[in-house]
Design a protein around this motif. Structure first.
Motif, PDB file in Angstrom:
ATOM      1  N   UNK A 142      78.976   1.763 -58.346  1.00 50.30           N
ATOM      2  CA  UNK A 142      80.093   1.643 -57.404  1.00 50.30           C
ATOM      3  C   UNK A 142      80.168   0.250 -56.766  1.00 50.30           C
ATOM      4  N   UNK A 143      79.284  -0.672 -57.157  1.00 52.06           N
ATOM      5  CA  UNK A 143      79.273  -1.975 -56.485  1.00 52.06           C
ATOM      6  C   UNK A 143      80.560  -2.782 -56.697  1.00 52.06           C
ATOM      7  N   UNK A 144      81.188  -2.756 -57.890  1.00 56.17           N
ATOM      8  CA  UNK A 144      82.473  -3.466 -58.006  1.00 56.17           C
ATOM      9  C   UNK A 144      83.507  -2.924 -57.006  1.00 56.17           C
ATOM     10  N   UNK A 145      83.446  -1.628 -56.775  1.00 55.77           N
ATOM     11  CA  UNK A 145      84.371  -0.991 -55.850  1.00 55.77           C
ATOM     12  C   UNK A 145      84.068  -1.382 -54.392  1.00 55.77           C
ATOM     13  N   UNK A 146      82.796  -1.572 -54.084  1.00 54.61           N
ATOM     14  CA  UNK A 146      82.407  -2.063 -52.753  1.00 54.61           C
ATOM     15  C   UNK A 146      83.050  -3.431 -52.519  1.00 54.61           C
ATOM     16  N   UNK A 147      83.074  -4.256 -53.579  1.00 56.14           N
ATOM     17  CA  UNK A 147      83.706  -5.580 -53.448  1.00 56.14           C
ATOM     18  C   UNK A 147      85.175  -5.424 -53.089  1.00 56.14           C
ATOM     19  N   UNK A 148      85.840  -4.433 -53.722  1.00 57.59           N
ATOM     20  CA  UNK A 148      87.264  -4.196 -53.451  1.00 57.59           C
ATOM     21  C   UNK A 148      87.445  -3.751 -51.992  1.00 57.59           C
ATOM     22  N   UNK A 149      86.664  -2.766 -51.549  1.00 60.87           N
ATOM     23  CA  UNK A 149      86.777  -2.282 -50.167  1.00 60.87           C
ATOM     24  C   UNK A 149      86.499  -3.422 -49.185  1.00 60.87           C
ATOM     25  N   UNK A 150      85.529  -4.286 -49.530  1.00 54.76           N
ATOM     26  CA  UNK A 150      85.138  -5.383 -48.634  1.00 54.76           C
ATOM     27  C   UNK A 150      86.276  -6.371 -48.415  1.00 54.76           C
ATOM     28  N   UNK A 151      87.211  -6.482 -49.391  1.00 55.71           N
ATOM     29  CA  UNK A 151      88.332  -7.413 -49.192  1.00 55.71           C
ATOM     30  C   UNK A 151      89.237  -6.946 -48.052  1.00 55.71           C
ATOM     31  N   UNK A 152      89.143  -5.658 -47.681  1.00 57.90           N
ATOM     32  CA  UNK A 152      89.982  -5.116 -46.605  1.00 57.90           C
ATOM     33  C   UNK A 152      89.195  -4.904 -45.319  1.00 57.90           C
ATOM     34  N   UNK A 153      87.890  -5.200 -45.348  1.00 57.79           N
ATOM     35  CA  UNK A 153      87.032  -4.962 -44.179  1.00 57.79           C
ATOM     36  C   UNK A 153      86.958  -6.215 -43.316  1.00 57.79           C
ATOM     37  N   UNK A 154      86.832  -6.007 -42.024  1.00 54.01           N
ATOM     38  CA  UNK A 154      86.712  -7.130 -41.088  1.00 54.01           C
ATOM     39  C   UNK A 154      85.313  -7.730 -41.205  1.00 54.01           C
ATOM     40  N   UNK A 155      85.228  -9.019 -41.486  1.00 56.03           N
ATOM     41  CA  UNK A 155      83.918  -9.684 -41.510  1.00 56.03           C
ATOM     42  C   UNK A 155      83.326  -9.788 -42.903  1.00 56.03           C
ATOM     43  N   UNK A 156      82.003 -10.059 -42.891  1.00 55.78           N
ATOM     44  CA  UNK A 156      81.331 -10.430 -44.141  1.00 55.78           C
ATOM     45  C   UNK A 156      80.633  -9.229 -44.774  1.00 55.78           C
ATOM     46  N   UNK A 157      80.782  -9.074 -46.079  1.00 51.20           N
ATOM     47  CA  UNK A 157      79.984  -8.094 -46.831  1.00 51.20           C
ATOM     48  C   UNK A 157      79.089  -8.870 -47.786  1.00 51.20           C
ATOM     49  N   UNK A 158      77.792  -8.587 -47.715  1.00 48.82           N
ATOM     50  CA  UNK A 158      76.835  -9.300 -48.561  1.00 48.82           C
ATOM     51  C   UNK A 158      76.105  -8.282 -49.437  1.00 48.82           C
ATOM     52  N   UNK A 159      76.190  -8.464 -50.739  1.00 46.77           N
ATOM     53  CA  UNK A 159      75.442  -7.611 -51.676  1.00 46.77           C
ATOM     54  C   UNK A 159      74.399  -8.477 -52.362  1.00 46.77           C
ATOM     55  N   UNK A 160      73.116  -8.087 -52.247  1.00 45.89           N
ATOM     56  CA  UNK A 160      72.041  -8.838 -52.915  1.00 45.89           C
ATOM     57  C   UNK A 160      71.107  -7.866 -53.641  1.00 45.89           C
ATOM     58  N   UNK A 161      70.248  -8.406 -54.487  1.00 41.74           N
ATOM     59  CA  UNK A 161      69.285  -7.571 -55.230  1.00 41.74           C
ATOM     60  C   UNK A 161      69.940  -6.732 -56.307  1.00 41.74           C
ATOM     61  N   UNK A 162      71.128  -7.160 -56.765  1.00 46.45           N
ATOM     62  CA  UNK A 162      71.892  -6.345 -57.716  1.00 46.45           C
ATOM     63  C   UNK A 162      72.035  -7.044 -59.071  1.00 46.45           C
ATOM     64  N   UNK A 163      70.989  -7.772 -59.478  1.00 45.89           N
ATOM     65  CA  UNK A 163      71.041  -8.495 -60.747  1.00 45.89           C
ATOM     66  C   UNK A 163      71.339  -7.573 -61.929  1.00 45.89           C
TER      67      UNK A 163
END
Ligand code: S3P
Length: 429
Positions: free
Chosen positions: A316-337
């Protein structure tokens, strides 16, 4: 095929999503090697699962797919499979090739597994190496790193092994091989990956002991066929959960969704971002928890997702990126190589396509950073022949001004036939 979508106002309605992909694969394989009959309901009739079905038939299993997504299997018993007369083709399915690599290692015949261009690029050493430690005679290009894989079945020894990466596919391959090993196989995980295999081994009466620190499986015991009800796939439900969370005025209910705690990271993370997701009618069926999910629009804020969270929401991480474009502030995803070795490099793919649509997103070696909220605009996007990228972009299209075209969208049928129809029903309710 191209999927063309326009900006939508809100999503409304009650829906079901098709059966869980991971559980569908496992039910076919375990049903085939169990004794007695297995009846599966709500099987996922998608391209990936049909590949597993065809492979099991080529191995001599009697598997019959009914019209209503039911499957009947007359189990052959642990030692009843036969040498396939031809190469087994897994298509695009990483789950099929890795799970079957484990199963085939313990048979007394020779077999070859091939797949499409994406499969031929994906890492196989992660299953080949531990299987060789069990005594498997398994080969592939670059000393077993890449498919095609050839397996000359062997007598296997039990294995004590700590997985270097949290992977349910590797864990399952080793458990399937362990069913044929004389003695106790013990597997430890760095972080808990989805546990559908262990749960299904329990209800098919394998000699398995599960504790938070390890899984112990003793080989040689026959499994028993059983009835298996497959809940809706939370990874498919996720597209509508995210879309309803970010489209103002939305309210939807998704019925009978699998809520296995090793899969619910998307609900937890969206809730952390401020989403409103209610879990109703929780029950356990065929050893798997399921529930109805009620989702309402809510204002979201950025979130930090770290390595220890990744296995619970890897798909679901690509989808988190999509939701994050509508969220206030910064979303950081790490450790997902790990995302870089999925059906495509999902970090590269989602970053490049969301950028085209106007998102503020930056690629990191092991994840991405999104700064929100952004006003998005329609664009011509690539699916990279990856079903999860195509559906994540379909959700993005609902937010974007104008028209979005998603190229090569037929890949959606890999995991979610009927996706577009359900989406249109929610838009036009
Ligand atoms: C799956 C495990 C995960 C997941 C994949 C399905 C499974 O892969 O990404 O979609 O059914 O076991 P990994 O085992 O590579 O993490």
């Amino acid at each position: 095929m191209e999927l063309v979508l326009e900006k939508a106002s809100k999503l409304k309605g009650n829906i079901f999503v098709p059966g869980d992909k991971s559980i569908s694969h496992r039910s076919l394989i375990l049903g085939s090697i169990a004794r007695g009959e297995t009846r599966i309901s709500n099987f996922l009739n998608s391209l990936d699962c049909l590949k597993t079905l065809e492979c099991m038939q080529a191995l001599g299993a009697e598997v019959e797919l009914g019209k209503d997504n039911s499957v009947k299997i007359k189990g052959k018993g642990l030692y009843g499979l036969q040498e396939p007369k031809d190469i087994l083709d897994v298509g695009n399915s990483g789950t099929t090739i890795r799970l079957l690599a484990g199963l085939l290692s313990g048979q007394d015949f020779y077999s070859v597994l091939r797949g499409d261009a994406s499969i031929r690029k994906r890492p196989m050493k992660r299953v080949v190496e531990p299987l060789r430690l069990m005594g498997a005679d398994i080969w592939g290009r670059k000393d077993g790193q890449f498919a095609p894989l050839s397996v000359r079945g062997n007598k296997l020894n039990p294995l004590h092994y700590t997985l270097p990466v949290a992977s349910a596919q590797v864990k399952t391959a080793l458990l399937f091989a362990g069913l044929y090993a004389k003695g106790e196989t013990v597997i430890k995980e760095p972080l808990p990956a989805r546990d559908h295999t262990e749960r299904m081994l329990e209800i098919t009466q394998a000699d398995i002991k599960i504790s938070p620190s390890e899984i112990k499986l003793t080989g040689g015991k026959e499994l028993r066929g059983t009835d298996i009800f497959i809940p809706g796939d939370i990874s498919s439900a996720a597209y509508f959960i995210a879309a309803a969370s970010i489209l103002k005025g939305s309210q939807i209910t998704i019925k009978q969704v699998g809520v296995n705690p090793t899969r619910t990271g998307i609900i937890e993370m969206l809730n952390k971002m401020g989403a409103k997701i209610d879990i109703l009618n929780y029950k356990i069926k065929s050893n798997e928890p399921q529930a109805d999910l009620m989702v309402e629009y809510s204002k979201l804020k950025g979130v930090e997702i770290k390595k220890e969270n990744i296995p619970f929401l890897i798909d679901e991480l690509p989808l988190i990126a999509v939701a994050a474009t509508q969220a206030q502030g910064k979303t950081v995803v790490s450790g997902a190589r790990e995302l870089r070795v999925k059906e495509t490099d999902r970090i590269k793919a989602i970053v490049s396509e969301l950028k085209k649509m106007g998102a503020d997103i930056k690629e990191r070696e092991d994840g991405f950073i999104v700064e929100g909220p952004s006003k998005l605009k329609g664009a011509v996007c690539e699916s990279y022949n990856d079903h999860r990228i195509a559906m994540s972009l379909a959700v993005t299209a609902l937010l974007a001004e104008g028209k979005t075209v998603i190229r090569n969208s037929e890949c959606i049928d890999i995991s979610f036939p009927g996706f577009e129809k359900i989406l249109q029903n929610l838009i036009n309710f």
